[in-house]
Design a protein around this motif. Structure first.
Motif, PDB file in Angstrom:
ATOM      1  N   ARG A 149      33.547  39.069 100.875  1.00  0.00           N
ATOM      2  CA  ARG A 149      34.484  38.304 101.700  1.00  0.00           C
ATOM      3  C   ARG A 149      35.889  38.339 101.105  1.00  0.00           C
ATOM      4  NH1 ARG A 149      37.102  33.819 101.678  1.00  0.00           N
ATOM      5  NH2 ARG A 149      36.233  33.148  99.668  1.00  0.00           N
ATOM      6  N   ARG A 150      35.974  38.148  99.789  1.00  0.00           N
ATOM      7  CA  ARG A 150      37.302  38.133  99.150  1.00  0.00           C
ATOM      8  C   ARG A 150      37.975  39.497  99.245  1.00  0.00           C
ATOM      9  NH1 ARG A 150      37.488  34.674  93.541  1.00  0.00           N
ATOM     10  NH2 ARG A 150      36.089  32.976  94.105  1.00  0.00           N
ATOM     11  N   THR A 204      37.506  41.801 101.488  1.00  0.00           N
ATOM     12  CA  THR A 204      37.903  42.006 102.885  1.00  0.00           C
ATOM     13  C   THR A 204      39.173  41.248 103.210  1.00  0.00           C
ATOM     14  OG1 THR A 204      35.599  42.347 103.563  1.00  0.00           O
ATOM     15  CG2 THR A 204      37.165  41.757 105.296  1.00  0.00           C
ATOM     16  N   ASP A 205      39.246  39.991 102.778  1.00  0.00           N
ATOM     17  CA  ASP A 205      40.426  39.163 103.071  1.00  0.00           C
ATOM     18  C   ASP A 205      41.681  39.723 102.405  1.00  0.00           C
ATOM     19  OD1 ASP A 205      38.834  37.484 104.531  1.00  0.00           O
ATOM     20  OD2 ASP A 205      38.712  35.906 103.014  1.00  0.00           O
ATOM     21  N   ARG A 215      42.860  43.019 103.971  1.00  0.00           N
ATOM     22  CA  ARG A 215      43.542  42.777 105.245  1.00  0.00           C
ATOM     23  C   ARG A 215      44.942  42.213 105.001  1.00  0.00           C
ATOM     24  NH1 ARG A 215      40.336  39.173 107.175  1.00  0.00           N
ATOM     25  NH2 ARG A 215      38.879  40.693 108.028  1.00  0.00           N
ATOM     26  N   LEU A 216      45.057  41.275 104.069  1.00  0.00           N
ATOM     27  CA  LEU A 216      46.336  40.641 103.775  1.00  0.00           C
ATOM     28  C   LEU A 216      47.372  41.654 103.301  1.00  0.00           C
ATOM     29  CD1 LEU A 216      47.885  37.888 103.395  1.00  0.00           C
ATOM     30  CD2 LEU A 216      47.055  37.923 101.028  1.00  0.00           C
ATOM     31  N   ASN A 226      41.836  34.406  92.918  1.00  0.00           N
ATOM     32  CA  ASN A 226      42.198  33.039  93.312  1.00  0.00           C
ATOM     33  C   ASN A 226      42.503  32.175  92.091  1.00  0.00           C
ATOM     34  OD1 ASN A 226      42.715  30.938  95.074  1.00  0.00           O
ATOM     35  ND2 ASN A 226      40.587  30.232  95.088  1.00  0.00           N
TER      36      ASN A 226
END
Length: 363
Positions: free
Chosen positions: A113-114, A116-117, A120-121, A152
């Motif tokens: 998930r990280r 992918t995020d 995209r960012l 993060n």
């Protein structure tokens, strides 16, 4: 994210050299702070002490509610982006992004998930299976940013990350970093020698010289109200015109007269008496205005260099110690050796005392 505090931080090496002296500032949660100064001023050493890569000789550093003087770098919950990207050449972009998360034994679903995020960012999706050698400089820098973001952390530290990029790409990446900061609201400290980067990116700027903090303020406050001669000359492109001399009052009015036989005489108006102790005057190029020979506040100058940029023109004129510069509208066509008349916007002039401190006008 977290707030950061430095209180009287000093770095002294074994041979007695003091690289950083008594540095203090507070960084609120979510602020983008830029530390700027010339080479050797102590800005990178300060950043490395915050990261834990340099030991502290004196003082205290806190990240969040924890004093981290003796905390190992990996336990400070920070992410650092370097000038040289520091990517693993044998790994793909995806593997570079995943590496720190795998070392922390992040769950596979969370890891996916990280990645992918962040991809995209930073628009890295098409590059995930490439290795660093197949990327441009700007793409490598985005991967380095992504590797930091994906963790993060509480705090982002940037050590001159745009220095290896060409001018156009630096401008583009600056804009991307600003957008990224607003989207993440990430507490960040950014070190650079480039005052343009500092002015365009920072919420606040720490100006350093000789290992000491000179001034801490928002960009426009630094530009409009520098506390001393160093800050005045360092911030701004082109730099502020600073002339050494003295204020002279006579029946004809007041003028600042530059030292030396070839010194410039600058007629002024509305200058209060407390400025009489000034030993230097500072004038931004845009506060030197084209005027006519009949203007009693005008002074003649012979054009030495003309730099036409389209939206503005920089005109260089002789002073006792070199060349001054005025920023004028391009509607005034000028050539080498032309004589022009300029006047100082007196209310925007800065005056400095013998110690280099700006003399504050009394209201």
């Amino acid at each position: 994210m977290a707030n950061v505090s430095l209180h009287n931080v000093t770095k002294r090496y074994d041979d007695g050299t003091v690289a950083v002296r008594d540095v203090s500032f507070d960084l609120p949660d979510g602020e983008f702070l830029v530390i700027v100064g010339p080479s050797g001023c102590g800005k990178s050493t300060t950043l490395r002490m915050i990261a834990g890569l340099e030991t502290i000789s004196e003082g205290e550093i806190s990240i969040g509610d924890r004093v981290v003087n003796d905390v190992h770098p990996k336990d400070r919950d920070i992410a650092m982006v370097f000038q040289n990207y520091a990517l693993y050449p044998h790994m793909t972009v995806r593997e570079n992004l995943e590496f720190a998360l795998k070392m922390r034994k992040t769950e596979k679903e969370e890891l996916r998930r990280r990645i992918t995020d962040v991809a995209r960012l930073l628009e890295l999706e098409p590059l995930l299976d490439r290795k660093p050698k197949a990327l441009s400089g700007g793409q490598r820098q985005r991967v380095a940013l992504g590797r930091a973001i994906v963790r993060n952390p509480k705090l982002f530290l940037f050590d001159e990350p745009l220095s290896n990029l060409d001018a156009k790409l630096r401008t583009q990446t600056r804009a991307e970093l600003q957008k990224l900061h607003h989207e993440l609201f990430a507490t960040s400290i950014y070190v650079t020698h480039d005052q343009v980067e500092a002015m365009t990116m920072a919420d606040r700027i720490v100006v350093m010289n000789g290992g000491e903090v000179q001034q801490i303020a928002p960009p426009l406050d630094l530009y409009n109200a520098p506390v001393n001669r160093f800050v005045a000359g360092f911030i701004g492109t082109p730099g502020m015109n600073i002339l050494d001399g003295a204020l002279r009052r006579s029946a004809d009015g007041v003028a600042f007269v530059e030292n030396g036989p070839g010194g410039v005489r600058l007629p002024l108006e509305g200058i209060p008496a407390e400025m009489d102790r000034a030993t230097a005057i500072g004038i931004r190029p845009e506060h030197l205005l084209i005027t006519s020979e009949s203007d009693p506040l005008g002074f003649p100058s012979v054009v030495q260099i003309v730099e036409t940029l389209g939206n503005q023109t920089f005109v260089h004129f002789p002073t006792e110690k070199g060349l001054g510069v005025a920023s004028i509208h391009p509607d005034h066509p000028l050539r080498y050796s032309d004589t022009i008349f300029l006047r100082v916007a007196s209310d925007r002039a800065h005056f400095f005392d013998g110690d280099g401190r700006r003399i504050i006008r009394q209201s």
